[in-house]
Design a protein around this motif. Structure first.
Motif, PDB file in Angstrom:
ATOM      1  N   PRO A  12     -36.546 -53.349 -32.460  1.00  0.00           N
ATOM      2  CA  PRO A  12     -36.450 -52.530 -31.260  1.00  0.00           C
ATOM      3  C   PRO A  12     -37.783 -52.270 -30.591  1.00  0.00           C
ATOM      4  CG  PRO A  12     -36.089 -51.214 -33.233  1.00  0.00           C
ATOM      5  CD  PRO A  12     -36.057 -52.642 -33.646  1.00  0.00           C
ATOM      6  N   ARG A  16     -38.701 -53.790 -26.944  1.00  0.00           N
ATOM      7  CA  ARG A  16     -38.952 -52.909 -25.810  1.00  0.00           C
ATOM      8  C   ARG A  16     -40.296 -53.215 -25.165  1.00  0.00           C
ATOM      9  NH1 ARG A  16     -36.863 -47.161 -28.360  1.00  0.00           N
ATOM     10  NH2 ARG A  16     -34.645 -47.695 -28.388  1.00  0.00           N
ATOM     11  N   TRP A  70     -19.850 -51.719 -28.496  1.00  0.00           N
ATOM     12  CA  TRP A  70     -20.574 -50.619 -27.874  1.00  0.00           C
ATOM     13  C   TRP A  70     -19.813 -50.064 -26.662  1.00  0.00           C
ATOM     14  CZ3 TRP A  70     -26.056 -53.260 -27.390  1.00  0.00           C
ATOM     15  CH2 TRP A  70     -26.624 -53.385 -28.668  1.00  0.00           C
ATOM     16  N   PHE A 204     -23.581 -45.905 -29.796  1.00  0.00           N
ATOM     17  CA  PHE A 204     -24.737 -46.620 -29.243  1.00  0.00           C
ATOM     18  C   PHE A 204     -24.861 -46.423 -27.745  1.00  0.00           C
ATOM     19  CE2 PHE A 204     -27.514 -50.030 -27.955  1.00  0.00           C
ATOM     20  CZ  PHE A 204     -28.428 -50.118 -28.997  1.00  0.00           C
ATOM     21  N   ASN A 208     -28.151 -44.601 -26.165  1.00  0.00           N
ATOM     22  CA  ASN A 208     -29.080 -45.558 -25.535  1.00  0.00           C
ATOM     23  C   ASN A 208     -28.671 -45.886 -24.102  1.00  0.00           C
ATOM     24  OD1 ASN A 208     -30.798 -46.528 -28.077  1.00  0.00           O
ATOM     25  ND2 ASN A 208     -28.648 -46.446 -28.698  1.00  0.00           N
ATOM     26  N   THR A 210     -30.286 -46.117 -21.391  1.00  0.00           N
ATOM     27  CA  THR A 210     -31.212 -46.918 -20.593  1.00  0.00           C
ATOM     28  C   THR A 210     -31.409 -48.318 -21.153  1.00  0.00           C
ATOM     29  OG1 THR A 210     -33.139 -46.078 -21.803  1.00  0.00           O
ATOM     30  CG2 THR A 210     -32.438 -44.844 -19.849  1.00  0.00           C
ATOM     31  N   TRP A 211     -30.739 -48.632 -22.264  1.00  0.00           N
ATOM     32  CA  TRP A 211     -30.834 -49.985 -22.839  1.00  0.00           C
ATOM     33  C   TRP A 211     -30.303 -50.978 -21.802  1.00  0.00           C
ATOM     34  CZ3 TRP A 211     -32.539 -50.408 -27.980  1.00  0.00           C
ATOM     35  CH2 TRP A 211     -32.537 -51.701 -28.515  1.00  0.00           C
TER      36      TRP A 211
END
Length: 243
Positions: A12, A16, A70, A204, A208, A210-211
């Motif tokens: 991760p 990122r 997800w 998830f 998350n 903004t993933w």
């Protein structure tokens, strides 16, 4: 899950950093929750089943597979009457019910979501309508959007014979209505067991927002749920927390 999603979870921090220039601003990502945005798995407005599904009691379970869990989990977590929605695996053996093995596409498992709900608030028929309308695209055979493989197939695992018969009848109704761009390829497979996915997959979408994958492929599903099923939508999702 796609290779990009796999790398993102395994590394991760590195992922990122590598994608820093491509990340969408958090403020924009949060704003997308209330915008009429479109994903590759675009929603389709469909009628409810013509017949009611007979259910009693205050707790029932349904298991749905429709691509990456997800987004499917995230959708059902925002449905009134759903008391729990867990990401996991169904269709294969217990010893292969892991993310790594399921991702090979050789285990028989599909990424699935076990939905626990109160039939006095939301019916199995309404869950099916949401599943076919906004949770995924039921015309995509063994894939959803960028994710390829039998582990992403559109499948219903009925936990009772009645659920299976009802889902089969509803699929026939939807095919006859000809509202999708192609035939529905959703399979109805015998339910053997459901195995919860690893903890880092649970909640998830909520954890998350903004993933990039979530922003592009899953937040639009939440927006569609709110727009198409306003009476069934709730702002605060019911979260799994620690399994």
């Amino acid at each position: 899950m796609s290779i990009s999603r796999t790398i993102a979870i395994r590394r991760p921090l590195a992922r990122r950093a590598a994608l820093a220039s491509l990340l969408i601003l958090p403020a924009l990502a949060f704003a997308l929750w209330n915008q009429p945005i479109t994903a590759q798995e675009a929603p389709v407005v469909i009628p409810a089943p013509t017949k009611a599904f007979s259910e009693t009691g205050t707790t029932a379970t349904a298991v749905f597979a429709g691509g990456c869990f997800w987004g499917v989990q995230g959708v059902f977590q925002h449905v009134k009457g759903v008391t729990r929605a867990v990401s996991g695996y169904s269709g294969g053996a217990a010893e292969t019910a892991t993310y790594e093995l399921t991702g090979s596409g050789t285990t028989g498992h599909a990424e699935a979501v076990e939905v626990t709900y109160d039939p006095s608030v939301v019916s199995y028929g309404e869950l099916l309508q949401i599943y076919f309308s906004v949770a995924h695209n039921p015309t995509q055979l063994n894939y959803q959007g960028p994710d390829r493989g039998t582990q992403y197939r559109s499948t219903i695992f009925p936990v009772t014979p009645e659920q299976g018969e009802y889902a089969e009848a509803y699929i026939a109704e939807l095919d006859a209505a000809d509202l999708f761009e192609g035939p529905i390829v959703t399979t109805i497979e015998p339910f053997q067991a459901f195995y919860a996915a690893e903890q880092y997959h649970q909640d998830f979408l909520t954890l998350n927002p903004t993933w990039p994958y979530i922003v592009v492929h899953d937040l639009p599903k939440i927006a569609a749920l709110k727009a198409i099923f306003p009476d069934a939508y709730r702002d605060e999702p019911v979260l799994v927390g620690a399994l």
